[in-house]
Design a protein around this motif. Sequence first.
Motif, PDB file in Angstrom:
ATOM      1  N   ARG A  45       0.254 134.259   7.876  1.00 43.95           N
ATOM      2  CA  ARG A  45       0.326 134.292   6.419  1.00 43.95           C
ATOM      3  C   ARG A  45       1.755 134.495   5.914  1.00 43.95           C
ATOM      4  NH1 ARG A  45      -2.514 138.444   5.444  1.00 43.95           N
ATOM      5  NH2 ARG A  45      -4.511 137.395   5.619  1.00 43.95           N
ATOM      6  N   ARG A  75      -6.054 124.057  -4.619  1.00 42.45           N
ATOM      7  CA  ARG A  75      -5.120 125.172  -4.762  1.00 42.45           C
ATOM      8  C   ARG A  75      -5.747 126.426  -4.130  1.00 42.45           C
ATOM      9  NH1 ARG A  75      -1.719 123.628  -9.152  1.00 42.45           N
ATOM     10  NH2 ARG A  75      -1.477 121.379  -8.893  1.00 42.45           N
ATOM     11  N   SER A  76      -6.071 126.322  -2.862  1.00 44.19           N
ATOM     12  CA  SER A  76      -6.739 127.442  -2.189  1.00 44.19           C
ATOM     13  C   SER A  76      -5.885 128.703  -2.194  1.00 44.19           C
ATOM     14  CB  SER A  76      -7.105 127.051  -0.751  1.00 44.19           C
ATOM     15  OG  SER A  76      -5.951 126.712  -0.012  1.00 44.19           O
ATOM     16  N   TYR A  77      -4.563 128.531  -2.229  1.00 42.63           N
ATOM     17  CA  TYR A  77      -3.679 129.702  -2.208  1.00 42.63           C
ATOM     18  C   TYR A  77      -3.781 130.537  -3.485  1.00 42.63           C
ATOM     19  CZ  TYR A  77      -0.584 126.546  -4.829  1.00 42.63           C
ATOM     20  OH  TYR A  77      -0.057 125.675  -5.749  1.00 42.63           O
ATOM     21  N   TYR A  78      -4.416 129.993  -4.527  1.00 42.06           N
ATOM     22  CA  TYR A  78      -4.667 130.793  -5.726  1.00 42.06           C
ATOM     23  C   TYR A  78      -5.555 131.998  -5.408  1.00 42.06           C
ATOM     24  CZ  TYR A  78      -2.812 127.470  -9.226  1.00 42.06           C
ATOM     25  OH  TYR A  78      -2.012 126.669 -10.000  1.00 42.06           O
ATOM     26  N   GLU A 108       3.892 131.690   3.762  1.00 38.01           N
ATOM     27  CA  GLU A 108       4.381 132.044   2.428  1.00 38.01           C
ATOM     28  C   GLU A 108       5.890 131.815   2.333  1.00 38.01           C
ATOM     29  OE1 GLU A 108       3.934 133.212  -1.501  1.00 38.01           O
ATOM     30  OE2 GLU A 108       2.409 132.750   0.003  1.00 38.01           O
ATOM     31  N   GLU A 120      -5.465 134.288  -3.165  1.00 38.82           N
ATOM     32  CA  GLU A 120      -4.718 135.521  -2.934  1.00 38.82           C
ATOM     33  C   GLU A 120      -4.255 136.141  -4.261  1.00 38.82           C
ATOM     34  OE1 GLU A 120      -3.771 137.123  -0.104  1.00 38.82           O
ATOM     35  OE2 GLU A 120      -4.762 135.782   1.302  1.00 38.82           O
ATOM     36  N   SER A 122       3.817 130.432  -2.636  1.00 40.99           N
ATOM     37  CA  SER A 122       2.757 130.125  -3.593  1.00 40.99           C
ATOM     38  C   SER A 122       3.074 130.597  -4.994  1.00 40.99           C
ATOM     39  CB  SER A 122       1.451 130.776  -3.128  1.00 40.99           C
ATOM     40  OG  SER A 122       1.598 132.177  -3.062  1.00 40.99           O
TER      41      SER A 122
END
Length: 241
Positions: free
Chosen positions: A7, A101-104, A11, A106, A16
């Motif tokens: 992770r 936008r799967s990182y949204y 990043e 977090e 993100s």
Amino acid sequence: MLENLFRPLMELIFPSNIYCMCCERPIDSKMPYSLCGHCVRIVQWVDGNSCSKCGKPLYNYGSDTCKDCSLSNREFKRGFTTVRYSRLERDIIHQFKYRDRSYYGEKLAELMYERILSEDIDADLILPVPMYKLKERRRGYNQAGLLARALARNLDKPYYPDLLIRNLDTRPMSSLGAEERKKNLEGAFSVDGDKAHIIKDKTILLVDDIFTTGSTVNACSEALRKFGAASVYVLTFAAGS
């Protein structure tokens, strides 16, 4: 384990939080939640006047419960939400769910974490509202699962993504009336029998992205309580009509 190792690296390579989730303008990477200063001010945070049962924003100041809760038998103990489900917030969720936008997950989970910290809830474990497996494979992820996983990490609680099962590919709920929603969800959720002992006498925090009438989380809560859960709390990112 591998996720925890990769992770920070991902990043660093693909940050993100260099664009605002709402307006998509470049922002200072030190801004929290991937929101620019302008959008932080215009997001409609839920505070003050909300339903005492489900947490949905209230527009009728003469009651402490929303219409849906006053007309329904709720299987969950209490619900909480973070923002109103208005145009801006709807756009964020649409990007999260349908624009890869799967990182949204977090970032939204950080907001939800700060919301639930103010409540006196000591959940034993955290579960997401499950997606039908074929739909999840098509999308590539369950958005509720991403939120729940990040919340579990922030709260230092066990996370079980596959304990609650969605048995049916139900019709979209937005076009259905109250009775149709109820019938649509009959038998839709169950608990994995091999893991049912995990929820026995436990307090569960059930996580989803949106709360409207509460039919889906109510059906999930009913299944969990049927298999021995002591109580179920619900936490969503957005709520509204």
